[in-house]
Scaffold this motif. Structure first.
Motif, PDB file in Angstrom:
ATOM      1  N   GLN A 156       8.317   5.328   6.859  1.00  0.00           N
ATOM      2  CA  GLN A 156       8.140   6.742   7.126  1.00  0.00           C
ATOM      3  C   GLN A 156       8.310   7.525   5.825  1.00  0.00           C
ATOM      4  O   GLN A 156       8.982   7.054   4.906  1.00  0.00           O
ATOM      5  N   PRO A 157       7.700   8.714   5.712  1.00  0.00           N
ATOM      6  CA  PRO A 157       7.820   9.495   4.465  1.00  0.00           C
ATOM      7  C   PRO A 157       9.282   9.701   4.066  1.00  0.00           C
ATOM      8  O   PRO A 157      10.107  10.125   4.871  1.00  0.00           O
ATOM      9  N   GLN A 158       9.578   9.358   2.823  1.00  0.00           N
ATOM     10  CA  GLN A 158      10.929   9.442   2.293  1.00  0.00           C
ATOM     11  C   GLN A 158      10.880  10.063   0.899  1.00  0.00           C
ATOM     12  O   GLN A 158       9.884   9.940   0.189  1.00  0.00           O
ATOM     13  N   SER A 159      11.974  10.702   0.504  1.00  0.00           N
ATOM     14  CA  SER A 159      12.090  11.184  -0.871  1.00  0.00           C
ATOM     15  C   SER A 159      12.537  10.039  -1.765  1.00  0.00           C
ATOM     16  O   SER A 159      13.304   9.168  -1.352  1.00  0.00           O
ATOM     17  N   ALA A 160      12.052  10.041  -2.995  1.00  0.00           N
ATOM     18  CA  ALA A 160      12.443   9.005  -3.947  1.00  0.00           C
ATOM     19  C   ALA A 160      13.957   9.005  -4.134  1.00  0.00           C
ATOM     20  O   ALA A 160      14.577  10.068  -4.227  1.00  0.00           O
TER      21      ALA A 160
ATOM     22  N   THR B  21       0.851  -1.187   0.000  1.00  0.00           N
ATOM     23  CA  THR B  21       0.000   0.000   0.000  1.00  0.00           C
ATOM     24  C   THR B  21       0.886   1.236   0.000  1.00  0.00           C
ATOM     25  O   THR B  21       1.601   1.502   0.969  1.00  0.00           O
ATOM     26  N   LEU B  22       0.849   1.976  -1.102  1.00  0.00           N
ATOM     27  CA  LEU B  22       1.694   3.150  -1.285  1.00  0.00           C
ATOM     28  C   LEU B  22       0.931   4.397  -0.843  1.00  0.00           C
ATOM     29  O   LEU B  22      -0.181   4.651  -1.306  1.00  0.00           O
ATOM     30  N   LEU B  23       1.529   5.172   0.064  1.00  0.00           N
ATOM     31  CA  LEU B  23       0.901   6.374   0.602  1.00  0.00           C
ATOM     32  C   LEU B  23       1.624   7.601   0.074  1.00  0.00           C
ATOM     33  O   LEU B  23       2.854   7.699   0.155  1.00  0.00           O
ATOM     34  N   LEU B  24       0.845   8.542  -0.481  1.00  0.00           N
ATOM     35  CA  LEU B  24       1.393   9.783  -1.019  1.00  0.00           C
ATOM     36  C   LEU B  24       0.748  10.976  -0.329  1.00  0.00           C
ATOM     37  O   LEU B  24      -0.457  10.978  -0.080  1.00  0.00           O
TER      38      LEU B  24
END
Length: 400
Positions: free
Chosen positions: A349-353, A298-301
């Motif tokens: 946790q939120p990360q940059s690509a 599950t990808l969260l944006l």
């Protein structure tokens, strides 16, 4: 993308070692007389089992090095001149080991070659995600368009391994068409015939629908069953691939309406057996082949539209484990061109690509934990807007 860039890979296996010449064998005359017969009996009694045991030992502990290692490389089928070429690799070892194949992690040299020149050279390193594969990029020259190949070489336990993959470098590369995740025949929904018990009147319907369209192994699944007239009690039977909840395993109240049954499926295939009864007596049964969808990430944006140049941020729902991140540019026909690849050690946790900024356009962001396949990827469509894009243009692009 159920068909990814791995579709175009080719493999080269090392040639088997040459056989060693053994010592000359001298023929012996067979024994004769009583002593000869005794010797033959002893050979049959003791020699044959001994030879069979020896053969088994040779199979179990014999030399497996000749086919024990393999190298796969994965590249896009086409790439854009002047851009970066994403490359991933799988270095297999212990292919015939008792514990099963393993992924080895060591640097691999790669070269990008045209028919008449060397275009680029680089090294693939172990993925930061801890997934066991290897990753890297190669710079594509802006002054070349045409056929090319990526050649990878390494040495593993005295074995030389090589792999080559073909691609086309062009100013207008063709993307891979997006496809839904395919289901095997035994993963499709199918209702069997209603089987009434002798001298019993079966409910008129027993029609089944799966909430959400499919069941996911080891997750709760719910079906709605329309019983029909005459009314009956309904429950689900336990089997090796399906475990009903405590309520679903007991007869429901007498009804001709809809009954909800909860259960958990196990493995990639499952069959639900419905039981209908009245006054404690079984009146009918029906088998239902359940649609099974394997679980995906599950990808969260935080947002779907980014200002160029953009490095999107994301996270994966679930445990703190690494992931492989890929970006595919969506063309006018809806195809995806694999542009970027990278990995991260923690994606909870939120990360940059983990790659460079994306230029204006529509992209499929694809994140997975499986190094072998993209079938369980979490995917989202994002749009990177230029300063000249108004809201109408953005909505139109996302709608396409």
């Amino acid at each position: 993308m159920s068909r990814g860039p791995a579709d175009d890979q080719e493999r080269l296996r090392p040639s088997p070692p040459s056989e060693l010449d053994g010592a000359p064998w001298a023929a012996q005359a067979p024994p004769t007389g009583a002593r000869g017969r005794d010797a033959m009996r002893a050979l049959l009694r003791f020699g044959v089992p001994t030879l069979a045991a020896l053969s088994l030992c040779l199979v179990l502990v014999g030399d497996t090095g000749e086919i024990d290692n393999d190298l796969h490389i994965i590249v896009p089928s086409s790439a854009l001149s002047g851009d970066l070429l994403p490359v991933r690799a799988l270095l297999y070892t212990e292919l015939r080991g008792i514990a099963g194949p393993q992924l080895a992690q060591q640097d691999i040299s790669v070269e990008l070659r045209a028919p008449t020149r060397l275009l680029a050279r680089g090294v693939l390193h172990a993925a930061r995600s801890g997934t066991g594969d290897l990753e890297g990029t190669l710079p594509l020259p802006s002054d070349y368009a045409g056929p090319a190949q990526v050649l990878a070489k390494t040495q593993l336990a005295s074995t030389e391994l090589a792999a080559v993959a073909q691609l086309s470098i062009t100013a207008q590369p063709l993307g891979v068409a997006a496809e839904g995740r395919s289901l095997r025949a035994l993963q499709h929904f199918s209702e069997g015939v209603v089987q009434p018990e002798p001298s019993a009147i079966a409910p008129g319907l027993l029609r089944t629908r799966v909430v959400g369209g499919a069941c996911v192994p080891e997750e709760r699944c719910t079906v709605l069953v329309h019983v029909g007239e005459p009314a009956a009690q309904l429950w689900a039977e336990t089997n090796s691939a399906l475990t009903p909840s405590a309520a679903a395993a007991q007869p429901s109240p007498l009804t001709s309406g809809v009954v909800a049954l909860d259960f958990v499926t196990h493995g990639p295939e499952a069959e639900l057996w419905l039981r209908a009864s009245r006054a404690g007596s079984l009146v009918a049964r029906r088998s239902v082949r359940l649609p099974i969808a394997m679980a995906s990430a599950t990808l969260l944006l935080g947002q779907r539209v980014w200002a160029a140049p953009a490095t999107p941020t994301f996270s994966l729902f679930g445990d703190a484990v690494g992931c492989i991140v890929e970006a595919l540019r969506i063309d006018e026909r809806g195809g995806g061109l694999w542009l970027r690849t990278g990995s991260l050690p923690d994606c909870s946790q939120p990360q940059s690509a983990p790659f460079g900024p994306l230029l204006p356009g529509t992209y499929r962001l694809q994140v997975r934990r499986d190094p072998f396949s993209a079938d369980t990827s979490g995917t989202r469509i994002i749009y990177v807007r230029s300063p000249h894009d108004d809201d109408a243009a953005v909505l139109s692009a996302l709608a396409r």
